[in-house]
Design a protein around this motif. Structure first.
Motif, mmCIF file in Angstrom:
data_model
loop_
_atom_site.group_PDB
_atom_site.id
_atom_site.type_symbol
_atom_site.label_atom_id
_atom_site.label_comp_id
_atom_site.label_asym_id
_atom_site.label_seq_id
_atom_site.Cartn_x
_atom_site.Cartn_y
_atom_site.Cartn_z
ATOM 1 N N LEU C 179 0.827 -1.207 0.000
ATOM 2 C CA LEU C 179 0.000 0.000 0.000
ATOM 3 C C LEU C 179 0.857 1.251 0.000
ATOM 4 O O LEU C 179 0.520 2.250 -0.628
ATOM 5 N N THR C 180 2.001 1.203 0.687
ATOM 6 C CA THR C 180 2.876 2.380 0.719
ATOM 7 C C THR C 180 3.325 2.748 -0.686
ATOM 8 O O THR C 180 3.297 3.913 -1.083
ATOM 9 N N GLU C 181 3.709 1.735 -1.430
ATOM 10 C CA GLU C 181 4.195 2.033 -2.780
ATOM 11 C C GLU C 181 3.083 2.566 -3.664
ATOM 12 O O GLU C 181 3.291 3.440 -4.506
ATOM 13 N N ILE C 182 1.876 2.015 -3.465
ATOM 14 C CA ILE C 182 0.748 2.499 -4.273
ATOM 15 C C ILE C 182 0.500 3.976 -3.983
ATOM 16 O O ILE C 182 0.296 4.785 -4.891
ATOM 17 N N VAL C 183 0.575 4.329 -2.697
ATOM 18 C CA VAL C 183 0.357 5.728 -2.350
ATOM 19 C C VAL C 183 1.460 6.608 -2.926
ATOM 20 O O VAL C 183 1.199 7.675 -3.500
ATOM 21 N N GLU C 184 2.696 6.156 -2.795
ATOM 22 C CA GLU C 184 3.818 6.930 -3.333
ATOM 23 C C GLU C 184 3.643 7.178 -4.816
ATOM 24 O O GLU C 184 3.850 8.284 -5.323
ATOM 25 N N LYS C 185 3.232 6.147 -5.496
ATOM 26 C CA LYS C 185 3.054 6.249 -6.938
ATOM 27 C C LYS C 185 2.008 7.320 -7.273
ATOM 28 O O LYS C 185 2.185 8.114 -8.191
ATOM 29 N N GLN C 186 0.912 7.322 -6.468
ATOM 30 C CA GLN C 186 -0.136 8.316 -6.727
ATOM 31 C C GLN C 186 0.370 9.718 -6.439
ATOM 32 O O GLN C 186 0.009 10.676 -7.116
ATOM 33 N N GLY C 187 1.211 9.827 -5.390
ATOM 34 C CA GLY C 187 1.765 11.141 -5.073
ATOM 35 C C GLY C 187 2.614 11.659 -6.223
ATOM 36 O O GLY C 187 2.609 12.844 -6.529
ATOM 37 N N ASP C 188 3.305 10.737 -6.892
ATOM 38 C CA ASP C 188 4.180 11.151 -8.001
ATOM 39 C C ASP C 188 3.382 11.491 -9.248
ATOM 40 O O ASP C 188 3.715 12.432 -9.962
ATOM 41 N N THR C 189 2.351 10.693 -9.518
ATOM 42 C CA THR C 189 1.642 10.887 -10.783
ATOM 43 C C THR C 189 0.274 11.518 -10.571
ATOM 44 O O THR C 189 0.148 12.731 -10.481
ATOM 45 N N ILE C 190 -0.721 10.726 -10.447
ATOM 46 C CA ILE C 190 -2.089 11.228 -10.399
ATOM 47 C C ILE C 190 -2.868 10.330 -9.451
ATOM 48 O O ILE C 190 -2.519 9.168 -9.261
ATOM 49 N N TRP C 191 -3.899 10.902 -8.795
ATOM 50 C CA TRP C 191 -4.741 10.079 -7.941
ATOM 51 C C TRP C 191 -5.413 9.012 -8.796
ATOM 52 O O TRP C 191 -5.982 9.324 -9.838
ATOM 53 N N GLY C 266 -1.967 15.460 0.027
ATOM 54 C CA GLY C 266 -3.056 16.388 -0.200
ATOM 55 C C GLY C 266 -2.754 17.251 -1.393
ATOM 56 O O GLY C 266 -1.616 17.277 -1.872
ATOM 57 N N PRO C 267 -3.766 17.942 -1.894
ATOM 58 C CA PRO C 267 -3.523 18.813 -3.056
ATOM 59 C C PRO C 267 -2.602 19.975 -2.691
ATOM 60 O O PRO C 267 -1.904 20.494 -3.531
ATOM 61 N N TRP C 268 -2.654 20.435 -1.498
ATOM 62 C CA TRP C 268 -1.702 21.457 -1.056
ATOM 63 C C TRP C 268 -1.384 21.176 0.411
ATOM 64 O O TRP C 268 -1.944 20.267 0.994
#
Lengths: 422, 181, 329, 165
Positions: C179-191, C266-268
């Motif tokens: 799950l950590t990696e999935i979140v990191e990936k979203q932080g880098d690219t797109i939700w 978060g977005p900001w």
């Protein structure tokens, strides 16, 4: 035209079981271990009132059903025989505690029919107005609880918001929120109070918007449609054979409403439509009641318009043998005082005879059969409750139903156990 | 509407704008079929049983007045008792019928019975009679012959007596007041 | 330096207590929001605005007699609620609520344990938790409970499939089961809520069914089965079942935030766990909103919906995602 | 009717909108809903201005009561013990309020306006015997007063309804 010209064929043949009110276990399942017998009621969250359904379940399917009633049998009819006519009026509204005004009306009308008592114009219109408010009230309680049983919990609160306004109006006019005893033989117990018309008009203006809101909530909701359409089928012929009346009958495609077809009070002088739907399922019964709420609001509005012109007119017949004398005369007129004492202690006498009076209560035909021996007490009172008859249709409606449908179907028949058990 | 052809017809009464057909209990089912099919009374609205034990006997005060209406000053009205007209038997079963057509004609079939005398069931004619007849049995003790499921309806299955009969006492708990006297 | 075992223990203690607190206030939130949607105030007697209501409820539940039906099978009857509550709490262990911090000498991760296959672990624990409901209903020896647990069994097992399939798209896009990696990936690219919108919808619907919330609350449909599998439970045993349900709901919301809404990102303003909590709250609100609005489905409709609509949609979504991922690579 | 899958969403708007409305429920023990003038609540017995009781013990209220919940035992007034304005007075006057159906027939029946139904609706007690109201309780001012909605709506023929109830 009383009956819809083309009766819809909802299903071929009659589905009424051998014993019309009991769904018997099919022979193939009689010795099976797969049948679970469950009691729905007398204490169960879905039976508002104390109805007991002994249900045989095969998986989730209802294969056997036997309704047991009588848990709130209170002996109204026996009690009324022991009271004077005047006192018995207070018993009538407590029979069907949601359509109290209709019950009161039917009993008072039976007395008036035996007495041959004329009704003042104002009383006629006011009775109609209160009965229609009461119809809305009853349908609101039905809608709220029926939706609650299907899981739409918010509807209950929205319905009770409007219901409370009706109860407020009832309190304003009659002094009590339910069981008003406002209808007396010959007219009304008291004049219409000042301030009632504007209050009532305010309600009439808000009600259509409220009905729109209920419809927004469920009417086009896919889950609601799935839970109500095509369930609890009752064809027109079966409905007539089972003596169904009111919304259940009109939901089965029979165009019949006592208010229009056998007008009492002044229903022939108001303009209203009788909603009829043809599929005979739970959804159509729901639709009939929704439309009736709108139509009743229209009738209330027309009654208001009439009543506002009748200011200062008498509200009760002038018959000193039956009607209590005006209160201010008690201190000045000996004769009035004697009549007052006579009516209160001994009660008025009603000529010998037997009559059956029927009105369209929110649940259908509410009948009252009254026998008088000419004395001050009714010899026999029998109420024909529309719920009693509606409950007879459960077995027929329940063919091929699931447990969850059982709840929806019993709800759609709109039974009030007080009226069933009396 | 003429009722000449109704089987087992005993009497036709008109009162208060209502028509009552008194029918021989033995031919009730035939009469029912006739009024349903020939006269179009498709709906049985209600079955009301009535007990006339003690009808017209002591304690019943008559109605004071004239047939045309009541007058306060009607001469000689005081103390004049008019006893109600006698009834042929103890129990009456009233079948209230309705025809679903313009004018909403109604009809009452009336059957007179003695205590214990059975009445034939009309569940085969109108299915709705099921519970109404069970109620009549339960409340008045009128046996119904040919009913598919004749059990008590409102009272317990082991209840004794039939509560709506006139000889069934009206019991109940007395109202409580303080013990002063 | 990675964290030693005792930090995990401290985190576990903190997170479990936090979770229980969130559970308690979710019940309050539910009652308040439902109240306002139904023209009522909701609980407002215990403390200002009713904030002490969950505590009052807890005291009431603990003091209530927890009776056992004479016919009930004692051991399973008592173990069932414990099992449900335990697995519900355990599942939260792998949900990351922050990106991790560097405290003095140690790198502290944003969840109690970081398991590479955490997604599978959550599903596994969820499946074990179902046994609590099934066994509880069966062991109470009541017809309503039995019907309720039958429904639980069928409903939860069939929606589990759709639930697992609906996250397949996310796994493919995130290229990881952690799950950590999935979140990191979203932080880098797109939700992932955007490209995986269909996945989100199927996940949410299956999730509502999985936690047996309205309109899929058939296991405890009160108008039919009184209270379903927990009809015969009272006191804190009932409370444990209730806790299991709510914690499951919170876990599911947390999972939903993690998989589709970039977890603590978060977005900001990098608020970390606060973002996570906020998003969970919004999803919980949607859960409650559903409950106030929708009628309940019927059993056969529920099964038909699960197998004939949800499952094909989830499968198709996974297939299309797989194709696209391959094509883009 | 054509299927409208988006129709389901209308309901969500309905429920969501309610959040911003003021709830319609009332905070009961703090806020007592005003009753309308005709409201029939707990009974009261009345006195004349000179302190004599209005009730003359005629039992008409008891005769009128459909629930038989009123008990009146009358006695003669004497020169030394003058209780009411008439010849007789009610030595015992009791109402069993747990039996009362609040139909107001007693109020209608009373030719002396001695008994009325007031505004009190908070009538619950812990014991059934506490529901039996004796004459002293009925003559006393009600402890819990309930506000009245609009005094202008009074139109009942019993005169002191307007000022006193």
């Amino acid at each position: 035209m009383a009956i819809a010209p083309e009766r819809p064929e909802i299903y071929a043949g009659s589905r009424i079981p051998r014993i019309p009110t009991v769904l018997e276990l099919p022979a193939a399942l009689r010795d099976s271990d797969d049948v679970l017998q469950v009691n729905f009621g007398p204490n169960h969250p879905s039976t508002h009132g104390v109805l007991r359904l002994v249900v045989d379940l095969h998986g989730e399917t209802v294969v056997g059903l036997n309704a047991k009633v009588g848990y709130v049998h209170t002996g109204f009819e026996k009690n009324m025989e022991a009271k004077t006519w005047w006192k018995a009026i207070t018993y009538a509204p407590r029979i069907d505690y949601l359509a109290y005004q209709a019950n009161e009306l039917v009993f008072v009308q039976a007395i008036e029919k035996l007495l041959g008592l004329p009704l003042p114009e104002k009383a006629t219109w006011m009775r109609m107005l209160l009965c229609e408010l009461n119809r809305i009230h009853s349908h609101l309680v039905w809608l709220g609880t029926a939706a609650l049983e299907l899981g739409a919990i918010s509807m209950f609160w929205y319905c009770f918001r409007e219901r409370d306004q009706i109860l407020d109006l009832s309190e304003l006019v009659t002094g009590y929120r339910m069981h008003t005893r406002y209808f007396q033989a010959g007219g009304l117990a008291e004049d219409v109070p000042p301030g009632f018309y504007p209050e009532c008009r305010r309600f009439v203006e808000t009600m259509p918007g409220a009905v729109d809101q209920y419809e927004d909530l469920v009417d086009r909701n896919q889950i609601w449609l799935k839970r109500t359409k095509g369930l609890g089928l009752l064809s027109a012929d079966d409905a007539i054979a089972l003596g169904q009346t009111g919304p259940v009958l009109r939901g089965s495609g029979v165009d019949w409403d006592l208010r229009r077809d056998d007008p009492y009070l002044a229903y022939d002088r108001v303009d209203f439509a009788v909603p009829v739907y043809e599929n005979g399922d739970v959804y159509d019964r729901y639709r009939v009641r929704m439309d009736e709420m709108r139509e009743s609001t229209r009738i209330v509005e027309q009654c208001l318009r009439r009543l506002e012109r009748l200011d200062g007119e008498p509200w009760i017949a002038d018959d000193r043998k039956v009607v209590l004398p005006p209160r201010e005369e008690l201190h000045t007129s000996m004769e009035s005082l004697i009549h007052h004492f006579k009516i209160v202690t001994e009660g008025y006498r009603v000529p010998e005879g037997e009559v059956y009076v029927a009105v369209e209560s929110p649940r259908g035909e509410l009948g009252c059969y009254v026998v008088s021996d000419g004395g001050p007490r009714p010899w026999r009172v029998k109420f024909r409750g529309a719920s009693f008859v509606a409950l007879e249709a459960t077995a027929t409606c329940m063919v091929d139903a699931y447990i969850a449908d059982l709840i929806a179907i019993v709800g759609s028949l709109d039974t009030v156990m007080g009226e069933v058990d009396r | 509407m003429t009722f000449g052809g109704v089987p087992g017809l005993v009497e036709v009464r008109e009162a208060h704008g209502e028509t009552t057909l008194v029918v021989d209990p033995a031919r009730l089912v035939e009469a029912s079929l006739h009024v349903r099919d020939e006269l179009g009374f498709a709906m049985l609205v209600d079955i009301a049983a009535a007990d006339y034990l003690g009808w017209g006997q002591g304690g019943v005060a008559g109605h004071i007045g004239t047939p045309a209406g009541r007058s306060i000053n009607h001469p000689g009205s005081q103390g004049l008792q008019v006893l109600p007209s006698p009834k042929p038997k103890r129990f009456a079963m009233n079948y209230h019928l309705l025809a679903l057509r313009p004018g909403a004609p109604r009809l009452r079939l009336q059957v007179w019975l003695d205590d214990g005398e059975a009445v034939p069931s009309v569940t085969g004619v109108w299915a709705t009679a099921d519970w109404h007849e069970r109620e009549a049995w339960d409340m008045m003790g009128i046996p119904v012959e040919g009913h598919p499921n004749l059990q008590r309806l409102l009272m317990d299955e082991d209840w004794e007596g039939h509560p709506l009969r006139k000889d069934y006492p009206l019991g109940g708990e007395p109202v409580r007041f303080s013990s002063a006297e | 330096m990675t964290e030693p075992w005792w930090i995990s223990l401290i985190k576990a203690a903190v997170v479990i207590n936090l979770l229980l607190g969130v559970f308690a206030y979710t019940t309050l939130l539910e009652r308040k929001v439902m109240g306002r949607m139904q023209l009522r105030y909701g609980p407002n007697r215990a403390g200002p605005f009713g904030v002490l209501q969950p505590i009052a409820d807890l005291v009431k539940l603990i003091r209530k007699e927890a009776f056992t039906p004479t016919q009930a099978l004692d051991v399973p009857y008592i173990v069932a609620p414990v099992l449900s509550a335990f697995t519900a709490l355990a599942a939260f262990a792998v949900i990351p609520f922050g990106e991790g911090w560097h405290v003095w000498r140690w790198d502290v991760t944003g969840q109690i344990v970081d398991v590479p296959i955490s997604l599978i672990l959550i599903f596994a624990l969820g499946s074990v938790g179902i046994y609590g409901f099934i066994v509880g209903g069966w062991a109470s020896e009541s017809k309503y409970s039995l019907l309720g647990s039958m429904r639980t069994c069928a409903q939860l097992v069939s929606y589990e499939v759709s639930l697992a399939l609906s996250v397949l798209g996310v796994v493919l896009m995130g290229q990881s089961l952690s799950l950590t990696e999935i979140v990191e990936k979203q932080g880098d690219t797109i939700w992932f809520a955007v490209p995986q919108f269909i996945g989100l919808v199927t996940f949410f619907v299956a999730g509502v069914a999985e936690t047996s919330r309205a309109p899929f609350d058939l296991p405890e449909a009160e108008s039919e089965l009184v209270a379903g599998y927990h009809t015969e439970y009272s006191g804190m045993r009932w409370g444990l079942f209730q806790m299991a349900e709510y914690v499951n709901m919170i876990t599911l919301s947390g999972l939903c935030v993690t998989l589709f809404f970039a977890g603590w990102h978060g977005p900001w303003a990098p608020l970390g766990p606060l973002w996570f909590l906020l998003k969970v709250a919004v999803i919980l609100f949607v859960f409650i909103w559903l409950r106030t609005t929708l009628p309940r489905l019927r059993y056969d409709q529920l099964m038909a919906f699960g197998w004939k609509v949800l499952l094909p949609v989830a499968t198709l979504n996974a297939l299309v995602t797989a194709l696209l991922v391959v094509a883009i690579d | 009717m054509a299927p409208q899958p988006l129709g389901s969403l209308k309901g969500f708007a309905v429920t969501f909108r309610q959040i911003f409305k003021k709830p319609i429920t009332q905070q009961y023990p703090e806020f007592k809903r005003p009753v309308y003038p005709r409201f029939r609540g707990r009974h009261r017995l009345w006195r004349h201005e000179n302190g004599l009781e209005k009730c003359v013990g005629c039992s008409l209220c008891a005769a009128a009561c459909p629930a038989d919940c009123i008990r009146v035992v009358a006695d003669e007034n004497t020169a030394t013990n003058r209780v009411s304005a008439g010849e007789r007075y009610a030595r015992i006057y009791e109402i069993n309020l747990s039996r009362c159906i609040f139909c107001g027939y007693c109020e209608i029946a009373c030719p002396f306006d001695a008994i009325t139904l007031g505004n009190d609706f908070e009538l619950s007690e812990y014991a059934r015997d506490d529901q039996i109201y004796t004459k002293d309780m009925l003559l006393a001012e009600p402890i819990k007063r309930v506000p009245v909605a609009d005094g202008l709506l009074y139109d009942t023929p019993i005169p002191y309804y307007r000022t006193d109830s």
